[in-house]
Enzyme design. Structure first.
Site, PDB file in Angstrom:
ATOM      1  N   LYS A   1      14.285 -82.913  37.035  1.00 13.18           N
ATOM      2  CA  LYS A   1      13.427 -82.697  35.860  1.00 13.18           C
ATOM      3  C   LYS A   1      14.061 -83.275  34.597  1.00 13.18           C
ATOM      4  O   LYS A   1      13.426 -83.986  33.830  1.00 13.18           O
ATOM      5  CB  LYS A   1      13.124 -81.194  35.677  1.00 13.18           C
TER       6      LYS A   1
ATOM      7  N   ARG B   1       7.711 -70.909  34.374  1.00  9.78           N
ATOM      8  CA  ARG B   1       8.360 -70.701  35.668  1.00  9.78           C
ATOM      9  C   ARG B   1       7.787 -69.494  36.390  1.00  9.78           C
ATOM     10  O   ARG B   1       8.161 -69.231  37.528  1.00  9.78           O
ATOM     11  CB  ARG B   1       9.857 -70.436  35.441  1.00  9.78           C
TER      12      ARG B   1
ATOM     13  N   ARG C   1      26.828 -82.673  40.455  1.00  8.99           N
ATOM     14  CA  ARG C   1      26.445 -82.936  39.063  1.00  8.99           C
ATOM     15  C   ARG C   1      27.566 -82.540  38.094  1.00  8.99           C
ATOM     16  O   ARG C   1      28.191 -81.505  38.232  1.00  8.99           O
ATOM     17  CB  ARG C   1      25.177 -82.153  38.701  1.00  8.99           C
TER      18      ARG C   1
ATOM     19  N   ARG D   1      28.473 -77.236  35.714  1.00 10.63           N
ATOM     20  CA  ARG D   1      27.773 -76.052  35.211  1.00 10.63           C
ATOM     21  C   ARG D   1      28.090 -74.835  36.072  1.00 10.63           C
ATOM     22  O   ARG D   1      28.151 -74.947  37.300  1.00 10.63           O
ATOM     23  CB  ARG D   1      26.254 -76.319  35.225  1.00 10.63           C
TER      24      ARG D   1
ATOM     25  N   ARG E   1      19.180 -69.641  42.849  1.00  9.80           N
ATOM     26  CA  ARG E   1      18.182 -70.361  42.036  1.00  9.80           C
ATOM     27  C   ARG E   1      17.072 -70.924  42.927  1.00  9.80           C
ATOM     28  O   ARG E   1      15.906 -70.891  42.563  1.00  9.80           O
ATOM     29  CB  ARG E   1      18.865 -71.495  41.252  1.00  9.80           C
TER      30      ARG E   1
HETATM   31  P1  AP5 Z   1      18.640 -83.071  37.031  1.00 10.42           P
HETATM   32  O1  AP5 Z   1      17.721 -84.071  36.403  1.00 10.42           O
HETATM   33  O2  AP5 Z   1      19.773 -82.543  36.225  1.00 10.42           O
HETATM   34  O3  AP5 Z   1      17.764 -81.883  37.686  1.00 10.42           O
HETATM   35  P2  AP5 Z   1      16.975 -80.693  37.025  1.00 10.42           P
HETATM   36  O4  AP5 Z   1      15.716 -80.523  37.820  1.00 10.42           O
HETATM   37  O5  AP5 Z   1      16.830 -80.877  35.551  1.00 10.42           O
HETATM   38  O6  AP5 Z   1      17.984 -79.533  37.375  1.00 10.42           O
HETATM   39  P3  AP5 Z   1      18.422 -78.249  36.572  1.00 10.42           P
HETATM   40  O7  AP5 Z   1      19.541 -77.668  37.395  1.00 10.42           O
HETATM   41  O8  AP5 Z   1      18.745 -78.531  35.159  1.00 10.42           O
HETATM   42  O9  AP5 Z   1      17.115 -77.412  36.685  1.00 10.42           O
HETATM   43  P4  AP5 Z   1      16.942 -75.887  36.671  1.00 10.42           P
HETATM   44  O10 AP5 Z   1      15.464 -75.771  36.632  1.00 10.42           O
HETATM   45  O11 AP5 Z   1      17.595 -75.119  37.760  1.00 10.42           O
HETATM   46  O12 AP5 Z   1      17.792 -75.448  35.411  1.00 10.42           O
HETATM   47  P5  AP5 Z   1      17.404 -75.127  33.919  1.00 10.42           P
HETATM   48  O13 AP5 Z   1      18.426 -75.735  33.082  1.00 10.42           O
HETATM   49  O14 AP5 Z   1      15.961 -75.411  33.637  1.00 10.42           O
HETATM   50  O15 AP5 Z   1      19.189 -83.718  38.364  1.00 10.42           O
HETATM   51  C1  AP5 Z   1      20.127 -83.041  39.190  1.00 10.42           C
HETATM   52  C2  AP5 Z   1      21.108 -84.051  39.800  1.00 10.42           C
HETATM   53  O16 AP5 Z   1      20.382 -84.936  40.663  1.00 10.42           O
HETATM   54  C3  AP5 Z   1      21.773 -84.946  38.737  1.00 10.42           C
HETATM   55  O17 AP5 Z   1      23.117 -85.117  39.112  1.00 10.42           O
HETATM   56  C4  AP5 Z   1      21.008 -86.276  38.808  1.00 10.42           C
HETATM   57  O18 AP5 Z   1      21.809 -87.387  38.549  1.00 10.42           O
HETATM   58  C5  AP5 Z   1      20.509 -86.299  40.243  1.00 10.42           C
HETATM   59  N1  AP5 Z   1      19.160 -86.883  40.338  1.00 10.42           N
HETATM   60  C6  AP5 Z   1      18.087 -86.612  39.540  1.00 10.42           C
HETATM   61  N2  AP5 Z   1      17.011 -87.314  39.935  1.00 10.42           N
HETATM   62  C7  AP5 Z   1      17.414 -88.059  41.014  1.00 10.42           C
HETATM   63  C8  AP5 Z   1      16.734 -88.967  41.872  1.00 10.42           C
HETATM   64  N3  AP5 Z   1      15.443 -89.263  41.711  1.00 10.42           N
HETATM   65  N4  AP5 Z   1      17.458 -89.514  42.888  1.00 10.42           N
HETATM   66  C9  AP5 Z   1      18.778 -89.218  43.065  1.00 10.42           C
HETATM   67  N5  AP5 Z   1      19.476 -88.352  42.270  1.00 10.42           N
HETATM   68  C10 AP5 Z   1      18.789 -87.779  41.272  1.00 10.42           C
HETATM   69  O19 AP5 Z   1      17.530 -73.534  33.915  1.00 10.42           O
HETATM   70  C11 AP5 Z   1      18.769 -72.888  34.014  1.00 10.42           C
HETATM   71  C12 AP5 Z   1      18.596 -71.381  33.921  1.00 10.42           C
HETATM   72  O20 AP5 Z   1      17.971 -71.020  32.664  1.00 10.42           O
HETATM   73  C13 AP5 Z   1      17.668 -70.743  34.987  1.00 10.42           C
HETATM   74  O21 AP5 Z   1      18.341 -70.507  36.192  1.00 10.42           O
HETATM   75  C14 AP5 Z   1      17.249 -69.455  34.249  1.00 10.42           C
HETATM   76  O22 AP5 Z   1      18.266 -68.489  34.290  1.00 10.42           O
HETATM   77  C15 AP5 Z   1      17.069 -69.924  32.811  1.00 10.42           C
HETATM   78  N6  AP5 Z   1      15.699 -70.377  32.493  1.00 10.42           N
HETATM   79  C16 AP5 Z   1      15.322 -71.625  32.110  1.00 10.42           C
HETATM   80  N7  AP5 Z   1      13.989 -71.682  31.914  1.00 10.42           N
HETATM   81  C17 AP5 Z   1      13.502 -70.443  32.160  1.00 10.42           C
HETATM   82  C18 AP5 Z   1      12.196 -69.881  32.158  1.00 10.42           C
HETATM   83  N8  AP5 Z   1      11.108 -70.604  31.858  1.00 10.42           N
HETATM   84  N9  AP5 Z   1      12.063 -68.563  32.463  1.00 10.42           N
HETATM   85  C19 AP5 Z   1      13.141 -67.808  32.768  1.00 10.42           C
HETATM   86  N10 AP5 Z   1      14.404 -68.292  32.807  1.00 10.42           N
HETATM   87  C20 AP5 Z   1      14.593 -69.594  32.516  1.00 10.42           C
END
Ligand code: AP5
Length: 213
Positions: A14, A84, A123, A156, A167
């Site tokens: 994402k 979410r 990552r 992280r 997660r």
């Molecule tokens: P990356 O692009 O970093 O993936 P991502 O989907 O953004 O992963 P996140 O871990 O950031 O998502 P998340 O939803 O768990 O965490 P968030 O920060 O929102 O890619 C990942 C890896 O893959 C990278 O190394 C990249 O290089 C590689 N990659 C990417 N695309 C690729 C491709 N096409 N091919 C090959 N490699 C690729 O949330 C964190 C925490 O915050 C949650 O757990 C929760 O506690 C809280 N939170 C956030 N939002 C909410 C909400 N709405 N409600 C409640 N709690 C929330």
């Protein structure tokens, strides 16, 4: 003025895709994960995030809606990580309707659990400029050093194996109902998240050209 959502499991890409969309569509990228990490020492939020659980709906909804009322969101936005839960999605629709806006596209990245685990274990992120690298697929030029600003990269806390599993499990409990919700609104685009990020963007771009008026 268009409003988009990036949806998918942890590590689906994402954040990676959001950077490409935001640059090409010249649209504001709002990541709830990044917004929460800016408050990483908050004693109420930190335990949810470090254990991989969702922060309570009322907390995140208030935070997002406050942000969406700022002037820089008037020209449209790309939400990454929100909504979410079904409640978050319903409240977002209500909020947008009151402001004569709507969700124009939901881009859902699909990736299997084993790939997620591999990606997140590798990552490394820059705490200073937000740069993101991967020791397996996209290593920095110098080990553990950000290519963009020279800061030391970090793994992280929620990218540790046990937390990744939690997660994924949280995502699986919530995702079907959200996918159905946006499918019924005819704004959903499902994408294979294992494709090259530029190919994924091309598909998003075509969807927007053909479906978003
Ligand atoms: P990356 O692009 O970093 O993936 P991502 O989907 O953004 O992963 P996140 O871990 O950031 O998502 P998340 O939803 O768990 O965490 P968030 O920060 O929102 O890619 C990942 C890896 O893959 C990278 O190394 C990249 O290089 C590689 N990659 C990417 N695309 C690729 C491709 N096409 N091919 C090959 N490699 C690729 O949330 C964190 C925490 O915050 C949650 O757990 C929760 O506690 C809280 N939170 C956030 N939002 C909410 C909400 N709405 N409600 C409640 N709690 C929330």
């Amino acid at each position: 003025m268009k409003n988009f959502i990036l949806f998918g499991p942890p590590g689906a890409g994402k954040g990676t895709q959001a950077k490409i969309i935001s640059k090409n569509f010249n649209i504001l990228h709002l990541s709830t994960g990044d917004m929460l990490r800016e408050q990483k020492d908050d004693p109420i939020l930190a335990p949810y995030m470090s254990s991989g659980k969702l922060v309570p709906d009322e907390v995140i909804i208030e935070m997002v809606f406050k942000r969406l009322q700022r002037d820089d969101c008037k020209e449209g936005f790309l939400l990454d990580g929100f909504p979410r839960t079904l409640l978050q999605a319903e409240k977002l629709n209500e909020f947008l309707r009151k402001n004569n806006k709507k969700v124009d596209g939901v881009f859902c990245l699909l990736v299997s659990d084993d790939i997620i685990i591999k990606r997140l274990s590798g990552r490394r992120v820059c705490p200073k400029c937000g740069g993101s690298f991967n020791v397996n697929s996209m290593p920095p030029k110098k080990e553990n050093v950000c290519d963009f600003c020279g800061a030391e990269l970090v793994h992280r806390k929620d990218d540790m194996p046990e937390v990744i599993k939690e997660r994924i499990s949280v995502y699986e409990k919530q995702s079907k109902v959200l996918i159905d919700f946006y499918d019924k609104l005819n704004v959903l685009l499902k994408l294979d998240g294992t494709l090259n990020p530029n190919v994924i963007f091309e598909r998003i771009s075509n969807f927007v050209k053909n479906n978003v008026k």
